[in-house]
Design an enzyme around this catalytic site. Structure first.
Site, short mmCIF file in Angstrom:
data_model
loop_
_atom_site.label_atom_id
_atom_site.label_comp_id
_atom_site.label_asym_id
_atom_site.label_seq_id
_atom_site.Cartn_x
_atom_site.Cartn_y
_atom_site.Cartn_z
N CYS A 1 21.98 -63.34 -39.95
CA CYS A 1 23.06 -62.79 -40.67
C CYS A 1 23.13 -61.42 -40.88
O CYS A 1 24.04 -60.63 -40.83
CB CYS A 1 23.20 -63.70 -41.89
SG CYS A 1 23.33 -65.56 -42.01
N ASP B 1 55.24 -83.68 -48.36
CA ASP B 1 54.12 -84.61 -48.30
C ASP B 1 54.83 -85.83 -49.15
O ASP B 1 55.55 -85.48 -50.08
CB ASP B 1 52.68 -84.13 -49.01
CG ASP B 1 51.77 -85.22 -49.44
OD1 ASP B 1 51.18 -85.79 -48.62
OD2 ASP B 1 51.49 -85.23 -50.64
#
Length: 851
Positions: free
Chosen positions: A32, A520
């Protein structure tokens, strides 16, 4: 200032080069570190980057004067480590036109660490996205001051609305005083000068009593008081802007009036320096222009104050004090002293001071200022209350759960402010034009003077001066700068009163272009909780007795369907009976003995297993299937007793909302995890155009992408945690405000009441606002396009028409006032479906008997 991502930066002034220390979250190993360092070192101007994994910080060194933190943030994001930002707001003083906005934005954007800078002329605010801890408000204030304006950090203190109101009133009072003084000295000047042109007797009397030269002296005295008294403000801001190479509207007024006043001074005191036939004075023009422009600004300040009434109204909702119970004693304290966990007492008629949960007592609370719905809501132990709402008849105590900036009201204020301070894509064109507009106007004025000097009739110098001044005065870009932000302010404020929050101003424009509204199902179209919807009993059975026996058995089960049946029995006052020998039969149903009766409840296959024929309920079962409901059966003592349906009922507001969406010319789609048959039944019942059924929770994003590929711009409406990715994927995400915080944070628009009818209302308001902005922009651009050539004298050769600088000043002031007035018309917007009350009560349980 709010930190909401994962990078902070601290500037280190200890070295000759520019060095910043950034804190980065998410690094877990040496690879990283390598990725972050490599990404940052690839940025132009970076000398070195050193990452410390243990402290999660990276030290970035730039070459002198090459600090480009924005590129570093972009590089870190690209490497997979989100760059976090802070939001800083400033109140900017002294801006008067669109060119002021552009200049302030450019100065702020040049500050290292500033990622985005957005300045709003209508609200006099600057909203900046900066690398966390890299930029202080003081550094930004200095940048604004370098641009020639003043600024201060915006405060969230409770008295903020009072201070803003006082500042606005002070500005209006100062302008009123300036207009009054200017008017007192301009009126006699105008009457004496212009009156002598139209009234021969007055002209002769003035010539006999004072003489021409003494009149010029009097005019000089009156005009100079106006020019350097009330008119001094134009020099104070216009001259520095001109010297920096960024002239603004004040510069135009300063140049125009100074040219008229200066020429008149020469004609008064050094007439021999002017060509024969050109000795004229224009003191009245300079004085009248200043007076009219100040009058226009006065009316403009009043109108701008009205555009921000939504924020003022929201701020006023907050209570000033709270009755807190501490150490067994009730004491009244300031709202800013309430702490999380405090027990607060609310009496009849009181405003609820902060957010919390009721622990004792009950009442009805008016939440219309938050949700837009006028029907008071019952509050009792365990229910939530919201700060700013008004208690009605009862009294209660509650425990504070959110205080200060964390309350819902504070969040709403921030959302509205952010939306009002944002820039729509349509504003990009305006910014490009205004960046070059004022310099172009000065060039046009100089060209006008040159053309009249070279080709104009005698006295050419006089014509050149008058027309050059007219061009400078009429071309003020105020109307351009106000066209978009004023409409946004009024539109988002109106939306807030309707219970619709635009978290991002850009949604105002993108929502207008939506072609498909994807909904939804659970919690959006429906109530989100199962309810007993149908109970049909066979001949020889009583409805209440049957429901009581079935509910007693289902009380032993934890299934949501069982809970719905139990709740229905409770609501009808049926007490549960004692149950023996309870048995759950997987895949079939449940059975038990209740008060000596054998009770079996389950699907049709369970009844057939028991040897019972369900044909008597065939017609009812077919109807339930068409409605998208799954039937259950009950048998008592070996006889078929009833057919029962439990479903997630459609919200009462849903059918009207879908009809209104269709009326707006939109296609409506439903995304649900239900099986295709159930979903199709619901779609038929509601008139939904397209169904995407059997969607797993993680498949909603793909469903939205599919709709985008098929139908263009998609707005998705949802309320759950699993809706957040779909809300983010959609072109416009609309969250039900009664849903989860995660869903709300992922959306651009929030419906505070959870009423689906506000979806078409929001779309209609979006369209009205964009239409209003286009009207304003047309007026602003058409005004300048048409009148600048007229002011330059293009009509003179053919028609002998010239535009006086005085009329130019009137037209300039009128343009801004017209734009503001047009924006204020949005206050009268009427939503397609006014939400004054529910259209109907929840549907009663359908009870019937077959025999």
């Amino acid at each position: 200032m709010s930190t909401n991502e994962a990078v902070t930066a601290v500037h280190d002034d200890s070295s000759a080069s520019d060095t910043y220390s950034l804190a980065i979250e998410g690094m877990s190993c040496a690879s990283c570190v390598g990725r972050v360092e490599k990404a940052i070192r690839g940025v132009d101007g970076v000398i070195d980057a050193s990452v410390n994994l243990a402290t999660q910080r990276v030290r970035v060194e730039f070459a002198s004067d090459h600090a480009d933190l924005a590129s570093v943030v972009q590089a870190v994001n690209s490497a997979g480590y989100p760059a976090v930002t802070d939001t800083i707001e400033l109140t900017v003083k002294g801006m008067s036109c669109a060119s002021c906005v552009g200049r302030v934005e450019r100065k702020l954007a040049d500050v290292p660490g500033v990622l985005e800078a957005s300045v709003n002329l209508a609200t006099s605010t600057a909203t900046l996205r900066v690398v966390a801890e890299a930029v202080t408000p003081q550094r930004l204030i200095e940048a604004v001051q370098a641009a020639g304006y003043d600024a201060e950090a915006t405060s969230d203190a409770p008295d903020r609305s009072d201070r803003e109101r006082e500042a606005r009133e002070r500005e209006i009072a100062e302008l009123k005083r300036a207009v009054t003084i200017a008017g007192i000295f301009t009126l006699p000047l105008f009457v004496l000068d212009m009156g002598s042109h139209f009234i021969p007797g007055l002209h002769h009397w003035l010539q006999m009593s004072l003489g021409q030269q003494h009149l010029f002296y009097l005019f000089f005295l009156l005009a100079s008081i106006v020019q350097f008294g009330p008119g001094l403000r134009f020099y104070q801001t216009g001259w520095p802007a001109l010297m920096r190479g960024g002239p603004d509207m004040n510069s135009l007024v300063m140049l125009g009036t100074s040219a008229a006043w200066g020429y008149s001074v020469v004609a008064t005191f050094l007439p021999q320096a002017l060509p024969a036939g050109t000795v004229n004075v224009y003191f009245e023009a300079s004085a009248v222009i200043i007076t009219l422009i100040l009058l226009g600004r006065y009316f403009e300040a009043i109108a701008k104050g009205r555009t921000s009434e939504a924020i003022k109204a929201l701020m006023k909702l907050q209570a000033r004090t709270a009755r807190v119970v501490r150490d067994g004693e009730e004491r009244e304290i300031g709202i800013d002293e309430v702490r999380q966990g405090d027990v607060v007492r609310v009496r009849p008629g009181d405003k609820v001071p902060v957010d919390g949960q009721v622990i004792d007592g009950s009442s009805f609370v008016d939440e219309s200022m938050i949700t837009g719905e006028p029907v008071p809501v019952r509050k009792e132990a365990g229910t939530d209350v919201v700060g700013g709402t008004i208690n009605k008849a009862g009294s209660f105590t509650f425990r504070a759960t959110k205080v200060g900036a964390d309350t819902l009201l504070a969040q709403i204020v921030r959302m509205v402010e952010q939306a009002q301070g944002s820039k729509l894509p349509i504003q990009a064109m305006v910014d490009k034009v205004t960046h070059y507009f004022v310099p172009a106007v000065i060039a046009a004025a100089l060209a006008t003077i040159a053309v009249w000097l070279l080709f104009g009739p005698a006295p050419a110098l006089t014509f050149a001066l008058v027309n050059g001044v007219a061009v400078l005065i009429i071309a003020c870009p105020c109307a351009m700068g106000l066209a978009t932000p004023t409409s946004i302010m009024v539109g988002t404020g109106k939306a807030a009163k309707m219970g619709v929050l635009f978290r991002k101003g850009e949604a105002l424009q993108s929502l207008r272009d939506a072609r498909v509204i994807a909904l939804d199902k659970t919690g959006t179209l429906t109530k989100g909780r199962p309810e007993l919807t149908d109970l049909v009993v066979a001949d020889g059975f009583e409805e209440s007795d049957t429901l009581g026996l079935v509910a007693s058995v289902e009380r032993q089960s934890e299934h949501p369907i069982a809970e719905a049946i139990v709740n229905a029995a409770k609501s009808r006052g049926l007490e549960p009976a004692s149950v023996q020998d309870f048995e759950a039969i997987p895949g079939f149903g449940v059975a038990a003995r209740v008060d000596g009766h054998r009770v079996d409840v389950g699907a049709d296959r369970y009844m057939r297993k028991l040897g019972l024929d369900v044909e008597a309920f065939a017609q009812t079962a077919h109807r339930l299937a068409d409605e998208g409901k799954s039937p259950l059966y009950a048998a008592i003592d070996g006889r078929l007793a009833a057919i029962i349906a439990v479903a997630d009922p459609i919200k009462e507001s849903t059918p009207a909302a879908i009809r209104a969406l269709h009326a707006e010319g939109l296609q409506v789609a439903m995304i649900t995890g239900d099986n295709q048959r159930t979903a199709d039944a619901i779609a038929r019942r509601l008139g939904i155009d397209k169904v995407v059924a059997e969607v797993l929770p993680d498949g909603k994003v793909d469903a939205v992408k599919q709709l985008q590929a098929e139908g263009g711009l998609v707005a998705f409406v949802g309320d759950g945690i699993n809706d957040a990715p779909a809300l983010a994927q959609a072109d416009v995400g609309i969250a039900i405000g009664t849903g989860t915080d995660i869903a709300i944070e992922s959306a651009e628009v929030v419906l505070m009441s959870g009423d689906l009818r506000n979806v078409p209302n929001a779309i209609a308001l979006s369209r009205a606002t964009i239409r209003n902005i286009k009207q304003n922009l047309f007026w602003a651009f058409a005004y300048n396009t048409v009148l600048i050539p007229v002011a330059a004298g293009v009509l003179f050769p053919a028609f002998g028409i010239l535009l006086s600088p005085i009329f130019a000043a009137v037209a300039m002031a009128a343009s801004s006032i017209c734009v503001l007035t047009n924006a204020l018309r949005l206050k009268g917007f009427r939503p397609p479906i006014p939400i004054e009350a529910d259209e109907g009560e929840p549907q009663d349980l359908q009870v019937a008997q077959v025999g």
